[in-house]
Scaffold this motif. Structure first.
Motif, PDB file in Angstrom:
ATOM      1  N   ARG A  13       0.788  -1.132  -0.095  1.00 21.39           N
ATOM      2  CA  ARG A  13      -0.060   0.012  -0.072  1.00 21.39           C
ATOM      3  C   ARG A  13       0.842   1.256  -0.036  1.00 21.39           C
ATOM      4  O   ARG A  13       1.852   1.301   0.958  1.00 21.39           O
ATOM      5  N   GLU A  26       0.814   5.600   0.030  1.00 19.27           N
ATOM      6  CA  GLU A  26      -0.052   6.780   0.549  1.00 19.27           C
ATOM      7  C   GLU A  26       0.444   7.707  -0.963  1.00 19.27           C
ATOM      8  O   GLU A  26       1.695   7.726  -1.324  1.00 19.27           O
ATOM      9  N   THR A  74      -4.825  11.720  -2.376  1.00 14.80           N
ATOM     10  CA  THR A  74      -5.641  10.545  -2.852  1.00 14.80           C
ATOM     11  C   THR A  74      -5.656   9.491  -1.930  1.00 14.80           C
ATOM     12  O   THR A  74      -4.943   9.566  -0.880  1.00 14.80           O
ATOM     13  N   GLU A  75      -6.512   8.817  -1.909  1.00 15.15           N
ATOM     14  CA  GLU A  75      -6.697   7.777  -0.881  1.00 15.15           C
ATOM     15  C   GLU A  75      -5.662   6.748  -1.270  1.00 15.15           C
ATOM     16  O   GLU A  75      -4.857   6.557  -2.147  1.00 15.15           O
ATOM     17  N   PRO A  76      -4.916   5.966  -0.191  1.00 16.67           N
ATOM     18  CA  PRO A  76      -3.808   5.034  -0.254  1.00 16.67           C
ATOM     19  C   PRO A  76      -4.553   4.225  -1.431  1.00 16.67           C
ATOM     20  O   PRO A  76      -5.523   3.666  -1.709  1.00 16.67           O
ATOM     21  N   ARG A  77      -3.276   3.710  -2.376  1.00 19.53           N
ATOM     22  CA  ARG A  77      -3.362   2.671  -3.527  1.00 19.53           C
ATOM     23  C   ARG A  77      -2.872   1.567  -3.095  1.00 19.53           C
ATOM     24  O   ARG A  77      -1.709   1.659  -2.683  1.00 19.53           O
TER      25      ARG A  77
END
Length: 172
Positions: free
Chosen positions: A130, A132, A136-139
């Motif tokens: 994962r 950060e 944006t949201e974590p991808r």
């Protein structure tokens, strides 16, 4: 058309294609959200070290043909891969090392192909992690590696599982 004119024409076409590739890559780098949260070098005990694993690519989970542009993981090549109790270090030849803290590691799996390489079924090892990203949201991403034999592939999977179990036990 003379041979000389034909050679100049082909050189011009090759030059235009190369320039287009450079411009497209730079545009992709600008569009890609900056990855944050990659920590300092892990200091925990070494679980396993692979001094010469073949690094293939890093892609978003579910998008095996879309290369993620992350400094240190942009280009394929040989990499020193170290799994420690508190994280993973990927050091692709000629690039800065990337340190992934154990709390960002989701697990490992296998695949038969990724952008840049297609091999036999389950011939690539994937490190799922994962990241950060700014704004944006974590991808979730998958970094893929090709080991020289299936034994190393199994050792890598066991090391990631051992590291993940260690993190879970510390959280409890």
């Amino acid at each position: 058309m003379s041979r000389t004119a034909f050679a100049f024409l082909m050189a011009g076409i090759a030059g235009v294609v190369l320039i287009a590739m450079v411009v497209a890559w730079r545009a992709r780098v600008r569009r890609e959200p900056a990855v944050q949260g990659l920590g300092a070098a892990p200091t925990g005990a070494v679980i396993v070290n692979f001094p010469k694993a073949s690094y293939v690519s890093t892609t978003p989970v579910g998008a095996p043909f879309e290369r993620a542009v992350i400094p240190g993981l942009q280009y394929k090549g040989y990499a020193a891969l170290t799994v420690q109790r508190d994280g993973v270090t990927i050091e692709v030849t000629g690039e800065d090392p990337v340190h992934i803290p154990s709390e960002n590691v989701v697990g490992s799996t296998t695949a038969g192909g990724r952008i840049g390489k297609v091999v036999e079924r389950d011939g690539l090892s994937l490190l799922v992690w994962r990241a950060e990203s700014s704004g944006t949201e974590p991808r979730e991403l998958e970094s893929s590696f090709r080991f020289s034999n299936p034994g190393e592939q199994q050792t890598f999977a066991e090391a990631i599982e051992k590291m993940s179990n260690n993190t879970t036990q510390e959280d409890a």
